[in-house]
Design a protein around this motif. Structure first.
Motif, PDB file in Angstrom:
ATOM      1  N   SER A   1       0.915  -1.410  -0.009  1.00  0.00           N
ATOM      2  CA  SER A   1       0.071   0.004  -0.126  1.00  0.00           C
ATOM      3  C   SER A   1       0.838   1.286  -0.031  1.00  0.00           C
ATOM      4  CB  SER A   1      -0.918   0.137   1.237  1.00  0.00           C
ATOM      5  OG  SER A   1      -1.827  -1.034   1.316  1.00  0.00           O
TER       6      SER A   1
ATOM      7  N   ASP B   1       2.300   1.786  -3.448  1.00  0.00           N
ATOM      8  CA  ASP B   1       1.341   2.395  -4.239  1.00  0.00           C
ATOM      9  C   ASP B   1       1.298   3.888  -4.019  1.00  0.00           C
ATOM     10  OD1 ASP B   1       1.270  -0.033  -5.504  1.00  0.00           O
ATOM     11  OD2 ASP B   1      -0.475  -0.789  -4.499  1.00  0.00           O
ATOM     12  N   ILE B   2       0.944   4.191  -2.739  1.00  0.00           N
ATOM     13  CA  ILE B   2       0.768   5.380  -2.390  1.00  0.00           C
ATOM     14  C   ILE B   2       1.817   6.443  -2.738  1.00  0.00           C
ATOM     15  CG2 ILE B   2       0.418   7.204  -0.428  1.00  0.00           C
ATOM     16  CD1 ILE B   2      -1.207   4.708   1.022  1.00  0.00           C
TER      17      ILE B   2
ATOM     18  N   ARG C   1       4.111   5.970  -5.145  1.00  0.00           N
ATOM     19  CA  ARG C   1       3.986   6.103  -6.503  1.00  0.00           C
ATOM     20  C   ARG C   1       3.047   7.080  -6.985  1.00  0.00           C
ATOM     21  NH1 ARG C   1       3.876   0.708  -7.028  1.00  0.00           N
ATOM     22  NH2 ARG C   1       6.105   0.312  -6.589  1.00  0.00           N
ATOM     23  N   GLU C   2       1.935   6.944  -6.540  1.00  0.00           N
ATOM     24  CA  GLU C   2       0.631   7.779  -6.818  1.00  0.00           C
ATOM     25  C   GLU C   2       0.848   9.360  -6.470  1.00  0.00           C
ATOM     26  OE1 GLU C   2      -2.900   6.091  -4.854  1.00  0.00           O
ATOM     27  OE2 GLU C   2      -2.537   4.398  -6.336  1.00  0.00           O
ATOM     28  N   SER C   3       1.813   9.600  -5.507  1.00  0.00           N
ATOM     29  CA  SER C   3       2.077  10.906  -4.977  1.00  0.00           C
ATOM     30  C   SER C   3       3.240  11.397  -5.476  1.00  0.00           C
ATOM     31  CB  SER C   3       2.245  10.769  -3.307  1.00  0.00           C
ATOM     32  OG  SER C   3       1.288  10.012  -2.652  1.00  0.00           O
ATOM     33  N   GLY C   4       3.748  10.595  -6.506  1.00  0.00           N
ATOM     34  CA  GLY C   4       5.051  11.165  -7.341  1.00  0.00           C
ATOM     35  C   GLY C   4       6.402  11.016  -6.514  1.00  0.00           C
TER      36      GLY C   4
ATOM     37  N   ALA D   1      -1.952   9.523   3.974  1.00  0.00           N
ATOM     38  CA  ALA D   1      -2.525   8.740   2.737  1.00  0.00           C
ATOM     39  C   ALA D   1      -3.051   7.460   3.089  1.00  0.00           C
ATOM     40  CB  ALA D   1      -1.703   9.058   1.649  1.00  0.00           C
ATOM     41  N   TYR D   2      -2.329   6.852   3.830  1.00  0.00           N
ATOM     42  CA  TYR D   2      -2.647   5.350   4.250  1.00  0.00           C
ATOM     43  C   TYR D   2      -4.015   5.381   4.985  1.00  0.00           C
ATOM     44  CZ  TYR D   2      -2.377   0.737   6.050  1.00  0.00           C
ATOM     45  OH  TYR D   2      -2.599  -0.642   6.231  1.00  0.00           O
TER      46      TYR D   2
ATOM     47  N   GLU E   1      -6.701   5.893   2.784  1.00  0.00           N
ATOM     48  CA  GLU E   1      -6.954   4.510   2.186  1.00  0.00           C
ATOM     49  C   GLU E   1      -7.931   3.763   2.766  1.00  0.00           C
ATOM     50  OE1 GLU E   1      -3.451   2.372   0.484  1.00  0.00           O
ATOM     51  OE2 GLU E   1      -4.802   0.832   0.012  1.00  0.00           O
TER      52      GLU E   1
END
Ligand code: PDD
Length: 286
Positions: free
Chosen positions: A212, A215-216, A218-221, A274-275, A278
């Protein structure tokens, strides 16, 4: 109440045989899950890993994935728990003394659900201390850490060392000196604004929280480096944190007594926030 084989039983009636190979040899597997507001987070992922662990030790689980998911909820609801830690344990079962798994006719299946007790808030605010211990993580070619097995002495020996050094969690290296993982957690560090974590190939558990977080990121750049790292990399980083299902993202303030950059670094904070989001979204949608 807890679930034993085919039914709910009270704690005092939940008894298993002294001939259970889980007890005699640590022959079995488990999963730890977390329920938030009555919803079991990432239940599918945990059940998938349970079946992967089972297949890696040649254990046939006596129930299918859907039946196990139902049973998890049965146990959670029987205890009227909303915030809970759930443990599924499956051992090889009872059989005569001897290593042959064929001696055991039927696996023992247990689900325990306990009320979740939060870690002290100060751990999240100030960070915890970790120690890099001498006990190496199990060699992948001997007992693969990807198997979430009941055979936990490797981790317990590491935990004892950490405790002796006044640290909360032990960080283990693999047999080649590469950073591996904690006794019940995965490890991350931030250096040059890049999020680093040991690649699974070093011999670690493929943490569901770890995935998780990646992934977070990656999505947050946030740039990610999954690789092979040394103890020094950890000591020279700006931020360090560990992760697992119950701790989520836990900041680390000291590694072997050396203070790490900031107490709760910016990237650690961002990832934990962010976790939590989610989790909240997951709970809303299930
Ligand atoms: N432990 N590494 C090890 C050795 C672990 O035992 C765990 C989890 C993790 C993190 O995995 P996940 O993010 O899927 O929880 C990494 C659980 C919490 C336990 O032993 O109870």
């Amino acid at each position: 109440m807890l679930y034993l084989n085919n039914k709910l039983v009270s704690k005092s009636k939940a008894l298993i045989s002294v001939f259970d190979h889980g007890f005699l040899y640590g022959d079995g597997i488990y999963e730890t899950l977390r329920a938030y507001n009555g919803v079991v987070f990432k239940l599918d992922e945990h059940i998938d890993r349970l079946f992967r662990s089972a297949s890696m030790i040649g254990l046939t689980i006596p129930k299918g994935p859907e039946a196990i998911k139902k049973t998890v909820y049965t146990t959670l609801r029987a205890n009227r728990q909303k915030e809970a830690v759930i443990r599924i344990t499956i051992s090889r079962g009872a059989g005569p003394i001897g290593l042959d798994p064929g001696l055991c006719r039927r696996p023992t299946f247990v689900i325990i659900s306990n009320k979740f007790k939060n870690y002290p808030e100060q751990y999240y605010q100030k960070g915890i201390k970790v120690a890099i211990v001498n006990t190496c993580r199990n060699f992948r070619g001997a007992l693969n850490p990807a198997i979430k097995s009941l055979n936990f002495l490797n981790n317990i020996l590491a935990k004892r060392e950490a405790k002796d050094k006044g640290a909360y969690e032990a960080i283990m290296l693999n047999y080649r000196g590469h950073l591996a993982e904690g006794t019940i957690s995965n490890i991350f560090f931030v250096k040059d604004n890049i999020l680093h974590t040991p690649e699974t190939g070093v011999g670690i558990l493929d943490g569901i929280t770890r995935k998780s977080i990646l992934d977070i990121a990656r999505e947050s750049g946030i740039e990610i480096n999954e690789g092979r790292f040394k103890k020094e990399d950890l000591l020279n980083s700006r931020e360090v944190f560990i992760s697992n299902t119950t701790m989520e993202v836990m900041p680390v303030s000291h590694v072997d007594g050396t203070k790490i950059g900031t107490k709760k670094g910016n990237i650690t904070k961002l990832l934990h926030k962010a976790y939590k989001k989610e989790v909240a979204d997951y709970v809303k949608n299930h």
